[in-house]
Design an enzyme around this catalytic site. Structure first.
Site, PDB file in Angstrom:
ATOM      1  N   ASP A  13      -4.830   0.213   4.610  1.00  0.00           N
ATOM      2  CA  ASP A  13      -4.061   0.015   3.959  1.00  0.00           C
ATOM      3  C   ASP A  13      -3.081  -0.912   3.767  1.00  0.00           C
ATOM      4  O   ASP A  13      -2.401  -0.949   3.545  1.00  0.00           O
ATOM      5  CB  ASP A  13      -2.539   0.796   5.515  1.00  0.00           C
ATOM      6  CG  ASP A  13      -2.853   1.807   6.413  1.00  0.00           C
ATOM      7  OD1 ASP A  13      -3.542   2.591   6.184  1.00  0.00           O
ATOM      8  OD2 ASP A  13      -2.816   1.426   7.860  1.00  0.00           O
ATOM      9  N   LYS A  16      -6.286   0.058  -1.473  1.00  0.00           N
ATOM     10  CA  LYS A  16      -7.408   0.177  -2.352  1.00  0.00           C
ATOM     11  C   LYS A  16      -6.788   1.635  -2.900  1.00  0.00           C
ATOM     12  O   LYS A  16      -8.317   1.250  -4.320  1.00  0.00           O
ATOM     13  CB  LYS A  16      -8.168   0.781  -0.701  1.00  0.00           C
ATOM     14  CG  LYS A  16      -8.405  -0.210  -0.284  1.00  0.00           C
ATOM     15  CD  LYS A  16     -10.003   0.370   0.923  1.00  0.00           C
ATOM     16  CE  LYS A  16      -9.289   1.225   1.698  1.00  0.00           C
ATOM     17  NZ  LYS A  16      -8.264   0.658   3.075  1.00  0.00           N
ATOM     18  N   GLY A  40      -5.650   7.785   3.812  1.00  0.00           N
ATOM     19  CA  GLY A  40      -4.572   8.113   3.064  1.00  0.00           C
ATOM     20  C   GLY A  40      -4.379   7.068   1.842  1.00  0.00           C
ATOM     21  O   GLY A  40      -4.250   6.000   1.883  1.00  0.00           O
ATOM     22  N   HIS A  41      -4.788   7.389   0.537  1.00  0.00           N
ATOM     23  CA  HIS A  41      -4.117   6.693  -0.076  1.00  0.00           C
ATOM     24  C   HIS A  41      -3.260   7.000  -1.119  1.00  0.00           C
ATOM     25  O   HIS A  41      -3.632   8.089  -1.813  1.00  0.00           O
ATOM     26  CB  HIS A  41      -6.394   6.243  -1.722  1.00  0.00           C
ATOM     27  CG  HIS A  41      -6.924   5.871  -0.771  1.00  0.00           C
ATOM     28  ND1 HIS A  41      -8.506   6.104  -0.752  1.00  0.00           N
ATOM     29  CD2 HIS A  41      -7.045   4.906   0.155  1.00  0.00           C
ATOM     30  CE1 HIS A  41      -8.696   4.963  -0.094  1.00  0.00           C
ATOM     31  NE2 HIS A  41      -8.270   4.782   0.407  1.00  0.00           N
ATOM     32  N   GLN A 226     -10.389   3.280   4.958  1.00  0.00           N
ATOM     33  CA  GLN A 226     -10.198   2.666   6.081  1.00  0.00           C
ATOM     34  C   GLN A 226     -10.379   0.962   5.672  1.00  0.00           C
ATOM     35  O   GLN A 226      -9.998   0.158   4.431  1.00  0.00           O
ATOM     36  CB  GLN A 226     -10.534   2.779   7.598  1.00  0.00           C
ATOM     37  CG  GLN A 226     -10.465   4.105   8.135  1.00  0.00           C
ATOM     38  CD  GLN A 226     -11.172   5.064   7.661  1.00  0.00           C
ATOM     39  OE1 GLN A 226     -12.373   5.257   7.852  1.00  0.00           O
ATOM     40  NE2 GLN A 226     -10.309   7.017   7.472  1.00  0.00           N
TER      41      GLN A 226
END
Length: 426
Positions: A13, A16, A40-41, A226
Site C-alpha cells: 500500500d 506502487k 490493489g493498485h 505487496q
C-alpha cells in the site's frame, strides 16, 4: 532507460501503482511478476480513479505491452472482470497488447473456498488477515505440483484430470475437517470452461516478449505487489503473503535472467501503514494515527479495510534496502504529513536489552521490539501544488535528507498527491 523493478518497501500500500503508471510511458513492456488479486493498485489520472488488481498498472498508456508473469497466481474471473471494466472505459486490453504466461498458476473456486474455511476456524490471535482470494492455497498446489497452469485452460482433458486430482484431498478436508459440502469435480470443470475460452487468446510466452523488447533497445518495467515485509521468506512470518516480494524474484517470476534487473526503485510511504494482522512497531493508536488514516485515505484498495498507521520505520526500510539492493526511493504521500507539528522517525529498536539496527529474525521477534525515535519539526504548508524540489518547505527537505542519511539510499522521486501530475522528479 534501464530495465526497472518496482517494489514496496514496507507492508504494501505504498503507492506502487502511481509510480509504475508514471514510468510506464518510457517502457516497452510492463510485467507483473508475483502475487495475485490480493493486491490493489490505485491510479489517479486527471482526477479519475482506476483500481487494478491483476492487470499491470501501465495499461493506461496506449500501445504498451502488458504482461502477467509465471510468478503470478491469476484468478481468471477477476482478470476478465478487469478487462471488461477497462474496455468499457475505452482502454484497449486486447490480446495484441495483453499477455498471460502459459506457466502462470490459475486460482480456482476451491482455492478461495479453502482460504476462507481455514481462516474461519482460527482463533482471533492466530488469524493471518488473509483477503480470502485463494492466493495461498493456489501457491500450495503449485509447490505440490498439482496446480493448474494457464496453458491447461487450452487443454480440456488435462484440465478435467487436474481438477479431479486436486479435489481428492481437498474434499476430504472440506467434509471431515471444515464440515462443508464437498465440491463436484465435474461442476467445477464445467464452470471454468466458458472462462477458459475467453482466457485462451491471451496466453503466450512472456519470456520471449521481454527478450524481444530488450533486443530492440526498449525498457521492461517489472511491477511487484505487496511489500518486502510481506515476503514469504524475509517478512514478518507468519503474517506474510505467499510469494517472494523481493526484487530478486522479478527475474524468476517474469522469466528472465538476473542481469536484466538494472534499476531497482523502492516505493516508500512517508509514514508506515499495515493492513491485517501482524506486528507493527511504530503503530499509533492515538489522534495522530487517526489523522494519518483520515488524511491519507488509508483504506485497502482490495478489501476496503482500514489501514493501521504509524511513524516512518527506518529499521524495516534499512532491511529492504539490503534485501533488494535498492538504487533509489520514490517517496509517496509526503503531503499527508502537512500540518503535523513534529514528525518522528524510528531509527533503531530496543530488543532483549540490546539496540539493533535491523529487524530480529526470530519468528514474531518484531512483536517484542521497542522503537527508538528521532523527532524532527513538521510543516504547515500545503505541498500538493509543488512541482519542483525547491518548492518544498525546508522542513520537508530536511525530512527527506534524513531518510537518505539513515537508509543510505537516495530519494529520486517525490509524490505530493495522488494524481500522476503531482510528482517531483529530482
Amino acid at each position: 532507460m534501464s530495465n526497472t523493478v518496482i517494489v514496496g518497501t514496507q507492508w504494501g500500500d505504498e503507492g506502487k501503482g502511481k509510480i509504475v503508471d508514471m514510468l510506464a510511458q518510457e517502457a516497452g513492456a510492463i510485467v507483473r511478476f508475483q502475487g495475485g488479486n490480493n493486491a490493489g493498485h490505485t491510479l489517479v489520472v486527471a482526477g479519475e480513479q482506476c483500481i487494478l488488481h491483476l492487470i499491470p498498472s501501465g495499461v493506461l498508456h496506449p500501445g504498451k505491452k502488458c504482461l502477467i508473469g509465471n510468478g503470478v497466481v491469476l484468478d481468471p474471473e477477476v482478470f476478465l472482470k478487469e478487462i471488461d471494466g477497462l474496455n468499457a472505459k475505452g482502454i484497449d486490453v486486447s490480446p495484441e497488447r495483453m499477455m498471460i504466461s502459459k506457466k502462470t498458476q490459475i486460482i480456482m473456486s476451491y482455492h478461495r473456498m479453502m482460504d476462507n474455511c481455514r481462516e474461519s476456524v482460527k482463533s482471533d490471535e492466530s488469524k493471518i488477515g488473509t483477503t480470502g482470494r485463494g492466493i495461498g492455497p493456489c501457491y500450495e498446489d503449485k509447490m505440490n505440483r498439482i496446480g493448474i497452469r494457464a496453458a491447461d485452460l487450452a487443454d480440456p482433458e488435462l484440465l478435467r484430470a487436474k481438477i479431479v486430482e486436486a479435489l481428492i484431498e481437498k474434499n476430504v478436508l472440506f467434509e471431515k475437517l471444515f464440515n462443508v459440502e464437498a465440491l463436484d469435480p465435474e461442476k467445477v470443470y464445467q464452470d471454468i470452461l466458458p472462462v477458459a475460452e475467453r482466457i485462451k487468446p491471451f496466453l503466450g510466452d512472456v519470456s520471449s516478449v521481454i527478450q524481444e523488447v530488450n533486443k530492440e533497445g526498449g525498457m521492461v518495467l517489472f511491477e511487484g505487489a505487496q511489500g518486502i515485509h510481506l515476503d514469504i521468506d524475509h517478512g514478518t512470518y507468519p503474517f506474510v503473503t505467499s510469494s517472494n516480494t523481493v526484487a530478486g524474484n522479478a527475474a524468476a517470476g517474469a522469466g528472465c535472467g538476473p542481469r536484466c534487473l538494472e534499476r531497482i526503485i523502492g516505493i516508500l510511504k512517508a509514514y508506515t501503514t499495515r493492513v491485517g494482522s501482524g506486528p507493527f512497531a511504530t503503530e499509533l493508536l492515538d489522534e495522530t494515527g487517526d489523522t494519518l488514516q483520515a488524511n491519507g485515505h488509508e483504506f485497502g484498495a482490495t478489501t476496503g479495510r482500514k489501514r493501521r498507521c504509524g511513524w516512518l520505520d527506518l529499521v524495516i526500510i534499512r532491511e529492504t534496502a539490503r534485501l533488494c539492493d535498492l538504487t533509489e526511493f520514490a517517496l509517496t504521500k509526503l503531503d499527508v504529513l502537512s500540518g503535523l507539528k513534529e514528525l518522528k522517525i524510528c531509527v533503531s529498536y530496543e530488543y532483549r536489552g540490546e539496540k539493533i539496527s535491523y529487524p530480529p529474525q526470530e519468528q514474531n521477534g518484531m512483536a517484542f521490539v521497542k522503537p527508538v525515535y528521532e523527532t524532527m519539526p513538521g510543516w504547515d504548508e500545503d505541498i500538493t501544488g509543488a512541482r519542483t524540489y525547491d518548492e518544498l518547505p525546508e522542513a520537508a527537505k530536511n525530512y527527506i535528507a534524513r531518510i537518505e542519511e539513515l537508509s543510505g539510499v537516495k530519494v529520486g522521486i517525490v509524490s505530493v498527491g495522488p494524481d500522476r501530475a503531482q510528482t517531483i522528479v529530482r
